[in-house]
Design an enzyme around this catalytic site. Sequence first.
Site, PDB file in Angstrom:
ATOM      1  N   ASP A   1       0.530  -0.790   0.057  1.00  8.54           N
ATOM      2  CA  ASP A   1      -0.110  -0.288   0.139  1.00  8.54           C
ATOM      3  C   ASP A   1       0.360   1.170   0.271  1.00  8.54           C
ATOM      4  OD1 ASP A   1       1.080  -0.365   2.809  1.00  8.54           O
ATOM      5  OD2 ASP A   1      -0.896  -0.618   3.125  1.00  8.54           O
TER       6      ASP A   1
ATOM      7  N   ASN B   1      -7.704  -2.278  14.085  1.00  5.71           N
ATOM      8  CA  ASN B   1      -8.708  -3.339  13.590  1.00  5.71           C
ATOM      9  C   ASN B   1      -9.159  -3.792  12.552  1.00  5.71           C
ATOM     10  OD1 ASN B   1      -7.909  -1.883  11.327  1.00  5.71           O
ATOM     11  ND2 ASN B   1      -9.215  -0.707  10.989  1.00  5.71           N
TER      12      ASN B   1
ATOM     13  N   HIS C   1      -7.324  -4.442  10.188  1.00  6.91           N
ATOM     14  CA  HIS C   1      -6.478  -4.534   9.057  1.00  6.91           C
ATOM     15  C   HIS C   1      -5.729  -5.323   8.244  1.00  6.91           C
ATOM     16  CE1 HIS C   1      -4.600  -0.208   9.886  1.00  6.91           C
ATOM     17  NE2 HIS C   1      -3.557  -1.073   8.926  1.00  6.91           N
TER      18      HIS C   1
ATOM     19  N   GLU D   1      -9.402  -1.747   5.302  1.00  9.57           N
ATOM     20  CA  GLU D   1     -10.043  -1.113   6.776  1.00  9.57           C
ATOM     21  C   GLU D   1     -10.936  -2.298   6.940  1.00  9.57           C
ATOM     22  OE1 GLU D   1      -8.018   0.240   8.521  1.00  9.57           O
ATOM     23  OE2 GLU D   1      -8.067   2.307   7.987  1.00  9.57           O
TER      24      GLU D   1
HETATM   25  C1  GLP Z   1      -0.491   0.537   8.591  1.00 14.12           C
HETATM   26  C2  GLP Z   1      -0.021  -0.967   7.177  1.00 14.12           C
HETATM   27  C3  GLP Z   1      -0.832  -1.468   7.672  1.00 14.12           C
HETATM   28  C4  GLP Z   1       0.078  -2.482   8.892  1.00 14.12           C
HETATM   29  C5  GLP Z   1       0.137  -1.642  10.409  1.00 14.12           C
HETATM   30  C6  GLP Z   1       0.031  -2.371  11.229  1.00 14.12           C
HETATM   31  O1  GLP Z   1      -2.110   0.718   8.936  1.00 14.12           O
HETATM   32  N1  GLP Z   1      -0.908   0.262   6.403  1.00 14.12           N
HETATM   33  O2  GLP Z   1      -0.642  -2.528   6.530  1.00 14.12           O
HETATM   34  O3  GLP Z   1      -0.012  -3.411   9.075  1.00 14.12           O
HETATM   35  O4  GLP Z   1      -0.358  -0.194   9.831  1.00 14.12           O
HETATM   36  O5  GLP Z   1       1.383  -1.260  11.905  1.00 14.12           O
HETATM   37  P1  GLP Z   1       2.346  -1.389  12.911  1.00 14.12           P
HETATM   38  O6  GLP Z   1       2.910  -3.060  12.655  1.00 14.12           O
HETATM   39  O7  GLP Z   1       2.903  -0.252  12.762  1.00 14.12           O
HETATM   40  O8  GLP Z   1       0.783  -1.885  14.172  1.00 14.12           O
END
Ligand code: GLP
Length: 242
Positions: free
Chosen positions: A67, A136, A138, A143
């Site tokens: 992304d 959440n 995702h 989302e």
């Molecule tokens: C962002 C990214 C996700 C990632 C998520 C969790 O929203 N788009 O791909 O998995 O964060 O991130 P973290 O590992 O910092 O909790």
Amino acid sequence: MRIIKTADYDELSRVASNIIAAQITVKPDSVLGLATGSTPIGIYDRLIKKCEEGDVDFSDITTVNLDEYCSLAADDEHSYRYFMNEHLFNHININPANTHVPNGMAGDVALECAEYERIIKEAGGIDLQLLGMGHNGHIGFNEPADEFADVTHCVDLTERTIEANKRFFDSADDVPRRALTMGIGTIMTAKKILMVVSGRDKAETVKRVLTGPVTPVVPATILRFHADVTFVCDAAAYSLMK
Ligand code: GLP
């Protein structure tokens, strides 16, 4: 689903980096799906070390990231392209031309999404997709929604995600409200999936993902329908599981 419970974040990073290194050893021209966020950083640090020590060779590897924020240029320090360059690509022997991140600055978003799907298909599909998980549930930036999104598309980020990701920005107001993300369908076409989850603050979601109903309201639940998922979870994130 294969669940590997680790003592802590350090062990999670070691286990997951070994799985990626094994994939590269077995198939040196693998297509790796990569992720951003805090969780993969320890994995990338270890992969850099393995590359420096000659244990892993990225010269024939292709990468596709999950992304990217809309309206952030590649050289913006908050963009996921910048993150990937800083945390991995600049330090390994990968051909930069073989590293792909959606273009958040694209004028024609539909075209950019279609083009991203084409890149993945022409590369031969994703051999191993690394995934983190949002609070959440995702994955990528898919989302919670009424249905599982299929292919790469543009999303409106939820307030919860903006809150969670503001730590990378000066304030929540600076977090872009939209992003491009691979779809759930894109992710599910990966031959193998490696999910990494760390921390007590994700324990409730881990429980829902592993034991609750499969629903687009908790997007990561769909992974239970994938044939080859390795879920690496540290003890804190696993703490609400029996
Ligand atoms: C962002 C990214 C996700 C990632 C998520 C969790 O929203 N788009 O791909 O998995 O964060 O991130 P973290 O590992 O910092 O909790």
